[in-house]
Enzyme design. Structure first.
Site, mmCIF file in Angstrom:
data_model
loop_
_atom_site.group_PDB
_atom_site.id
_atom_site.type_symbol
_atom_site.label_atom_id
_atom_site.label_comp_id
_atom_site.label_asym_id
_atom_site.label_seq_id
_atom_site.Cartn_x
_atom_site.Cartn_y
_atom_site.Cartn_z
ATOM 1 N N LEU A 1 0.343 -1.144 0.024
ATOM 2 C CA LEU A 1 0.285 0.134 0.260
ATOM 3 C C LEU A 1 0.891 1.555 -0.262
ATOM 4 O O LEU A 1 0.414 2.197 -1.025
ATOM 5 C CB LEU A 1 -0.678 -0.119 1.298
ATOM 6 C CG LEU A 1 -2.369 -1.100 1.377
ATOM 7 C CD1 LEU A 1 -2.522 -0.872 2.375
ATOM 8 C CD2 LEU A 1 -2.847 -0.291 -0.130
ATOM 9 N N ALA A 2 1.800 1.406 1.146
ATOM 10 C CA ALA A 2 2.924 2.694 1.396
ATOM 11 C C ALA A 2 3.555 2.895 -0.617
ATOM 12 O O ALA A 2 3.594 4.167 -0.800
ATOM 13 C CB ALA A 2 3.815 2.471 2.328
ATOM 14 N N ARG B 1 -1.132 -0.376 18.428
ATOM 15 C CA ARG B 1 -2.185 0.425 16.968
ATOM 16 C C ARG B 1 -3.537 -0.354 17.155
ATOM 17 O O ARG B 1 -3.415 -0.917 17.845
ATOM 18 C CB ARG B 1 -1.201 -0.463 15.237
ATOM 19 C CG ARG B 1 -2.534 0.397 14.215
ATOM 20 C CD ARG B 1 -1.591 -0.564 13.074
ATOM 21 N NE ARG B 1 -1.078 -1.902 13.120
ATOM 22 C CZ ARG B 1 -2.432 -2.745 12.334
ATOM 23 N NH1 ARG B 1 -3.616 -2.265 12.432
ATOM 24 N NH2 ARG B 1 -2.650 -4.318 12.211
ATOM 25 N N HIS C 1 1.480 -10.226 14.827
ATOM 26 C CA HIS C 1 0.634 -9.364 14.163
ATOM 27 C C HIS C 1 1.877 -7.916 13.163
ATOM 28 O O HIS C 1 1.125 -7.764 11.838
ATOM 29 C CB HIS C 1 -0.617 -8.964 14.969
ATOM 30 C CG HIS C 1 -1.701 -8.408 13.624
ATOM 31 N ND1 HIS C 1 -1.906 -9.238 12.746
ATOM 32 C CD2 HIS C 1 -2.089 -7.261 13.642
ATOM 33 C CE1 HIS C 1 -3.018 -8.832 11.661
ATOM 34 N NE2 HIS C 1 -3.011 -7.792 12.648
ATOM 35 N N GLU D 1 4.583 0.865 7.075
ATOM 36 C CA GLU D 1 4.521 0.030 8.270
ATOM 37 C C GLU D 1 6.167 -0.157 8.231
ATOM 38 O O GLU D 1 6.979 -0.012 9.550
ATOM 39 C CB GLU D 1 4.298 -1.808 7.872
ATOM 40 C CG GLU D 1 4.731 -2.314 10.053
ATOM 41 C CD GLU D 1 3.778 -4.067 9.222
ATOM 42 O OE1 GLU D 1 2.309 -4.453 8.333
ATOM 43 O OE2 GLU D 1 3.812 -4.543 10.407
ATOM 44 N N ARG E 1 -6.173 -5.474 22.340
ATOM 45 C CA ARG E 1 -5.734 -6.566 22.196
ATOM 46 C C ARG E 1 -4.438 -7.663 22.859
ATOM 47 O O ARG E 1 -4.755 -8.222 22.892
ATOM 48 C CB ARG E 1 -4.876 -6.322 20.493
ATOM 49 C CG ARG E 1 -5.842 -6.562 19.081
ATOM 50 C CD ARG E 1 -4.844 -5.458 18.098
ATOM 51 N NE ARG E 1 -6.605 -5.351 17.326
ATOM 52 C CZ ARG E 1 -6.306 -5.214 15.737
ATOM 53 N NH1 ARG E 1 -4.525 -4.751 15.114
ATOM 54 N NH2 ARG E 1 -6.536 -5.830 14.923
HETATM 55 C C1 LIG Z 1 -3.164 -10.659 8.056
HETATM 56 C C2 LIG Z 1 -3.398 -9.232 9.233
HETATM 57 C C3 LIG Z 1 -4.213 -8.686 8.822
HETATM 58 C C4 LIG Z 1 -4.717 -6.962 8.850
HETATM 59 N N1 LIG Z 1 -5.433 -6.481 9.019
HETATM 60 C C5 LIG Z 1 -5.134 -5.495 9.200
HETATM 61 C C6 LIG Z 1 -6.831 -4.819 8.907
HETATM 62 O O1 LIG Z 1 -7.225 -4.762 8.622
HETATM 63 N N2 LIG Z 1 -6.513 -3.028 9.229
HETATM 64 C C7 LIG Z 1 -5.060 -2.269 8.919
HETATM 65 O O2 LIG Z 1 -5.457 -1.439 8.758
HETATM 66 N N3 LIG Z 1 -4.655 -3.178 9.451
HETATM 67 C C8 LIG Z 1 -3.955 -4.652 8.898
HETATM 68 N N4 LIG Z 1 -2.837 -5.198 8.758
HETATM 69 C C9 LIG Z 1 -1.714 -4.229 9.041
HETATM 70 C C10 LIG Z 1 -1.313 -4.096 7.488
HETATM 71 O O3 LIG Z 1 -1.692 -4.956 6.878
HETATM 72 C C11 LIG Z 1 0.091 -3.651 7.115
HETATM 73 O O4 LIG Z 1 1.040 -3.130 8.397
HETATM 74 C C12 LIG Z 1 -0.076 -3.057 6.153
HETATM 75 O O5 LIG Z 1 -0.159 -3.838 4.837
HETATM 76 C C13 LIG Z 1 1.645 -2.855 5.488
HETATM 77 O O6 LIG Z 1 1.756 -2.733 4.261
HETATM 78 P P1 LIG Z 1 3.001 -1.703 3.680
HETATM 79 O O7 LIG Z 1 3.273 -0.981 2.358
HETATM 80 O O8 LIG Z 1 4.029 -0.648 4.690
HETATM 81 O O9 LIG Z 1 3.732 -2.895 3.744
HETATM 82 P P2 LIG Z 1 3.697 -4.211 2.552
HETATM 83 O O10 LIG Z 1 2.358 -4.412 1.663
HETATM 84 O O11 LIG Z 1 4.034 -5.444 3.544
HETATM 85 O O12 LIG Z 1 4.996 -4.190 1.558
HETATM 86 C C14 LIG Z 1 6.116 -4.432 1.872
HETATM 87 C C15 LIG Z 1 6.686 -4.433 -0.268
HETATM 88 O O13 LIG Z 1 7.551 -4.189 0.150
HETATM 89 C C16 LIG Z 1 8.485 -5.230 -0.674
HETATM 90 N N5 LIG Z 1 9.907 -5.898 0.093
HETATM 91 C C17 LIG Z 1 9.981 -5.945 1.142
HETATM 92 N N6 LIG Z 1 11.056 -6.151 1.179
HETATM 93 C C18 LIG Z 1 12.262 -5.949 0.691
HETATM 94 C C19 LIG Z 1 13.236 -5.915 -0.313
HETATM 95 N N7 LIG Z 1 14.631 -6.277 -0.159
HETATM 96 N N8 LIG Z 1 13.657 -5.335 -2.387
HETATM 97 C C20 LIG Z 1 12.828 -5.758 -2.577
HETATM 98 N N9 LIG Z 1 11.136 -5.329 -2.325
HETATM 99 C C21 LIG Z 1 11.187 -5.385 -1.174
HETATM 100 C C22 LIG Z 1 7.580 -5.927 -0.597
HETATM 101 O O14 LIG Z 1 7.436 -7.059 -1.883
HETATM 102 C C23 LIG Z 1 6.573 -5.627 -0.308
HETATM 103 O O15 LIG Z 1 5.863 -4.996 -2.011
HETATM 104 C C24 LIG Z 1 -3.256 -6.659 8.917
HETATM 105 C C25 LIG Z 1 -2.039 -7.106 8.894
HETATM 106 C C26 LIG Z 1 -2.103 -8.482 8.751
HETATM 107 C C27 LIG Z 1 -0.502 -9.521 8.971
#
Ligand SMILES: Cc1cc2nc3c(=O)[nH]c(=O)nc-3n(C[C@H](O)[C@H](O)[C@H](O)COP(=O)(O)OP(=O)(O)OC[C@H]3O[C@@H](n4cnc5c(N)ncnc54)[C@H](O)[C@@H]3O)c2cc1C
Ligand code: SF4
Ligand code: FES
Lengths: 256, 640
Positions: B43-44, B438, B404, B428, B333
């Site tokens: 997402l980010a 959170r 989580h 994250e 939680r």
């Molecule tokens: C089961 C579950 C349910 C959840 N439900 C909720 C909810 O209902 N509501 C809510 O607000 N939050 C929820 N969360 C939390 C939330 O989903 C996450 O915190 C959030 O989606 C993280 O988004 P992000 O973009 O930061 O990272 P991520 O979506 O984890 O993306 C990480 C990205 O980085 C890339 N990456 C990582 N390391 C490297 C590297 N070294 N080189 C190249 N690429 C790399 C990956 O390929 C990926 O594209 C939930 C989490 C879990 C585990």
């Protein structure tokens, strides 16, 4: 329980592949299918044999990364993803055959890992609404009948796994493309570009080498997310509409 | 080091708009002269890459999966918060701000959190415009629900697949920029180092996961959107590939790591079923709205769900209802998790492992009828049945807490910049807005806020101040970084020891869970530190990775990640040792009230702990960013 697995091994995209047979003696019925593969890989590593490469990530049935053809069926005997299949589905003494997705548009990279970037390129060709960040109307200024929203949602749940392609004797991607085209065709946000979208996505699908749809419905039967064949019908109408006319399709109804 | 959070002065609700006005702008015609690297397309990252591409920057984006659509964000179920107040139930930006600060146990910055609440409303508009199919009412307007014990209904959702639909929305925006040629996407590519030139982040080193090719990429700024590090515990609800490598490499290149010990443990997950367990599955916490949590009053070894129905009411201990009469099963939680651990520690846990408690729907089914419960939770019940083989309409579910989410992450200022100029962290991966805990449905909000609405403004201010001249990857700094990465990979492959990567990872996880999990004590943390150091030595002398560096080699990928997790684990333990208070998800046994509840110590610990890497096997240096609360009054949480 004891299980025998016959797995497709292929060193890389150029190499010639073949089946290899492995024996597992302590498989718990609570294991997921991928956990059974973890155990097998640990066994292989201990023997100094190259572990089997396979795709997976969420192990929750939602990322669409896992992709094994199990006993001839994409994702195995249940209509679910490989990661959500559990060993209790099998019996002690079973022999299980595991292969990668097979389709010209999904070349094998190694063992059970295939290249599905063709799906990304189809999405890039038109699977979006052309809005920039910012400057959009308030969310509730676009009311959408619940029935339409629900139907769009049903189409939007496609996880892009490719089982539909793997299941089809023509390796057609119509269910995948139909799901995306339908989501946007149903929603008011998608209407302005529906004509170009259907045209461009179908053109890209053809360019990637996916086959034609001959209505065998094998895709629908194997889709882990229950994407309906009606989405293909809608794609056809959108596409024909796009090619021949500019017209309005009725959108509210289910069952089409 | 001077940790300047760069929070703008002035009234809380004017900070962000004033700041936006004061930020320097890059002339539209010049934007295409700047290159930005975005690592991670969850997402980010996807929202940032798409938005920056739309503005005209040249973006290179990277992810390790085979498609950006598979980032871990896809798995989020419950929903996303926004202070829309569509329900007319008293929500407001200020209330969302207040709930988030309080929920985070007063360990987050007021300025950041208020901004998050402000832009939350824009996120929903943006997603709907993209065609994200949120749940709707019969009148055609958006539906909301109350989530995680919130007093207002501010959570937007798309059945149990909110993360999926939001990510597919961001992915579609990203795809549009890929097809416009503004974003170049690198799938199956892992970042293994940051390149710093003259004190500024100027590029990254990557490994192509199919061919093994190590490459350098240069840019004017680098954004890390690489997610959380919950997998340091081996078992967690995170996707298998989620890792800390990008953040950890950045840390070693000078980016401070904020509050590493702040992790969230979710109370309702499917328990471990055996040694083969590879990940844990979350069951939505909405289940606690109708399910009652209990264990037998006296221990019954190996109690099965099927036999639980025969245990009379008088022999059951509904421990949450007993201890917290006013909140009951809906305590936050961390409280629910800790109490489940206590009863299991007493030997009253159920199931074959004894590490589970019941979540029982029989009263709700009796009260409302099966069809009502089915309408609410049908898909969750099916999922539970598929995984465990038990039918929750007939027997109680078994649940246990699982790791989580990680609130800790790279320290960033108000502009989302780390302590390395030009290096940003979003989603994250940063430590920013959730303090010590959170709230449900706030991670999706934060990831999209960072990517759609914050970085597009703040990055311009930085880029406007630098020359658009491109940097060649022939420079010594890039060459050296490539050599370092190659050497590290080579070193790992040569060890050919006796343990698999997973084995070592599991050992790390057990240590972290035992001593740095739901409950932490000084003596336990010291034990953990020693064990982790030993594990590090063992890893570098006894890991067995087959195959070569020049091919698709999944063991090698995992090994690199585990090596970084081990180092991070030690820092988490140091941070937990330092923070001798209980706050949010961090419970120090030495800091509790007489009746066993968490005791926060605001006079000593109202700060962000930001750790500086000082070299191989050197203790890290702690820097403190004091938290100033001008708008909210600090209170102790109570759920009695
Ligand atoms: C089961 C579950 C349910 C959840 N439900 C909720 C909810 O209902 N509501 C809510 O607000 N939050 C929820 N969360 C939390 C939330 O989903 C996450 O915190 C959030 O989606 C993280 O988004 P992000 O973009 O930061 O990272 P991520 O979506 O984890 O993306 C990480 C990205 O980085 C890339 N990456 C990582 N390391 C490297 C590297 N070294 N080189 C190249 N690429 C790399 C990956 O390929 C990926 O594209 C939930 C989490 C879990 C585990
Ligand atoms: S339509 Fe079904 S089978 Fe095909 S990619 Fe989507 S989810 Fe997979
Ligand atoms: S691993 Fe994600 S769907 Fe199977």
């Amino acid at each position: 329980m004891k299980i025998t697995v016959k797995v497709w091994r292929q060193a890389n995209s150029q190499a010639k592949g073949g089946f290899k047979t492995y024996q597992l003696d302590h498989v718990s019925t609570d294991m997921s299918f991928l956990e059974m593969f973890d155990v097998l890989n640990a066994q292989l590593i201990r023997k100094g044999e190259d572990p089997i490469a396979f795709d997976h990530d969420c192990r929750e049935g939602i990322c669409g990364m896992c992709s094994m053809v199990i006993n001839g069926r994409p994702h195995g005997p249940l209509q679910t993803t490989t990661c959500q299949l559990h060993m209790r589905t099998f019996k002690d003494g079973d022999t299980i055959t595991v292969e990668p997705w097979r389709a010209n548009a999904f070349p094998v990279l190694k063992d059970l890992v295939v290249d599905r970037t063709a799906f990304d390129r189809i999405q890039q060709s038109g699977g979006y609404v052309s809005v920039n960040t910012g400057g959009v109307p308030d969310a509730n200024e676009i009311p959408i009948p619940k029935k339409v929203a629900d139907e769009a949602f049903d189409a939007a749940t496609c996880i892009g796994c490719g089982a539909c392609v793997a299941a089809c004797k023509n390796a057609s991607a119509m269910l995948f493309v139909g799901a995306k085209v339908s989501q946007y065709a149903l929603l008011p946000q998608g209407k302005p570009e529906r004509k170009e979208r259907a045209e461009r996505m179908v053109a890209q699908m053809d360019a990637e080498g996916f086959g034609a749809c001959t209505n065998t419905r094998a895709c629908e039967a194997e889709c882990p997310k229950g994407i309906k064949i009606t989405n293909i019908a809608r794609l056809n109408r959108e596409y024909l509409g796009a090619v021949f006319t500019s017209y309005e399709v009725e959108t509210g109804g289910g069952g089409e | 080091m001077n940790l300047d959070s760069k929070i703008p002065a002035g009234p809380l609700n004017e900070k962000w708009s004033k700041h936006k006005f004061n930020l320097k702008l890059v002339n539209p015609a010049n934007k295409r002269k700047y290159d930005v690297i975005v690592v991670g397309t969850g997402l980010a990252g996807a929202s940032a890459a798409a938005s920056l591409g739309e503005l005209g920057y040249n973006v290179k984006a990277f992810c390790f999966q085979d498609s950006p659509r598979r980032a871990h964000s896809i798995a989020a179920q419950g929903g996303i918060n926004a202070a829309k107040n569509y329900q007319n139930d008293g929500d407001s930006i200020y209330r969302l701000f207040y709930d988030t600060i309080k929920g985070g146990d007063y360990r987050a910055r007021e300025g950041n959190v208020h901004r998050l609440a402000e832009v939350s409303v824009n996120i929903i508009d943006q997603c709907v415009a993209q065609g994200v199919p949120f749940a709707r009412e019969y009148g055609g307007l958006l539906s909301n629900r109350s989530f995680g014990g919130a007093q207002v209904s501010r959570t937007f959702y798309a059945r149990g697949q909110t993360g999926q639909q939001l990510l597919l929305g961001a992915y579609s925006a990203l795809n549009r920029q890929i097809s416009n040629g503004k974003v170049k996407m690198y799938n199956r590519t892992e970042m293994l180092d940051v390149v710093v030139v003259d004190g500024k982040a100027r590029g990254i080193i990557t490994r192509d996961l199919v061919t093994g090719k190590i490459e350098a990429h240069a840019a004017h700024a680098v954004l890390l959107c690489t997610g959380g590090y919950g997998n340091v515990f081996y078992l967690s609800t995170n996707a298998k590939g989620s890792n800390v490598t990008a953040a950890w490499r950045a840390h070693k290149k000078g980016a401070l790591f904020g509050n590493p010990c702040f992790t969230q443990i979710h109370p309702t997950c499917i328990p471990v079923s055996g040694d083969h367990q590879s990940k844990l599955t979350l069951m939505s916490e909405s289940l606690r709205n109708d399910g009652r949590v209990w264990v037998p009053k006296t221990a019954i070894k190996g109690l099965k769900a099927a036999d639980a129905v025969r245990i009379p009411e008088t022999d059951r201990d509904y421990f949450l209802e007993r201890r917290y009469p006013s909140f009951g099963n809906l305590v936050p939680r961390d409280v629910a998790s800790r109490n489940a651990k206590y009863v299991c520690d007493e030997g009253r846990g159920v199931g074959t492992t004894g590490l589970a408690v019941f979540l029982d729907f029989s009263d709700a089914i009796k009260r409302d009828g099966r069809h009502v419960i089915e309408a609410k939770y049908g898909n969750l019940f099916d999922m539970y049945r598929q995984i465990t083989g038990d039918n929750p309409y007939e027997v109680p579910m078994m649940i246990y807490p699982a790791v989580h989410y990680t609130m800790g992450g790279l320290w960033v200022d108000y502009n989302l910049m780390t302590t390395v100029p030009g290096l940003y962290a979003l989603g994250e991966a940063n430590f920013s807005d959730h303090g010590a805990n959170r709230l449900g449905a706030s991670a999706l909000m934060q990831g999209l806020a960072d990517g759609y609405f914050i970085i597009p403004y703040t990055i311009g201010d930085y880029l406007a101040g630098m020359s658009w001249e491109k940097m060649s990857t022939d420079r010594a700094e890039f060459k050296e970084a490539i050599t370092n990465v190659q050497q590290r990979v080579g070193k790992m492959l040569q060890i050919k020891g006796a343990k698999t990567v997973d084995q070592l990872h599991r050992e790390l996880g057990l240590t972290m869970w035992e001593y740095c999990g739901m409950s932490r004590s000084e003596s336990g943390l010291l034990t953990a530190k020693k064990k982790i150091q030993e594990l590090k030595t063992e890893f570098w002398s006894n890991v067995n990775i087959l195959g070569s560096a020049n091919e698709l080699n999944q063991e090698l990928e995992k090994a690199g990640r585990v090596a970084d997790f081990i180092e991070l684990g030690e820092l988490m333990v140091d941070d937990a040792l330092n923070r001798s208070e209980s706050c949010g998800g961090h419970f120090r046994e030495e800091s509790q009230t007489p009746d066993g509840e968490a005791l926060r110590k605001d006079d000593q610990y109202a700060y962000v702990a930001a750790w500086e890497y000082k070299g191989e096997n050197q203790p890290e240096e702690l820097h403190k960013e004091n938290l100033v609360f001008e708008n909210v009054k600090l209170t102790q949480r109570s759920y009695k």
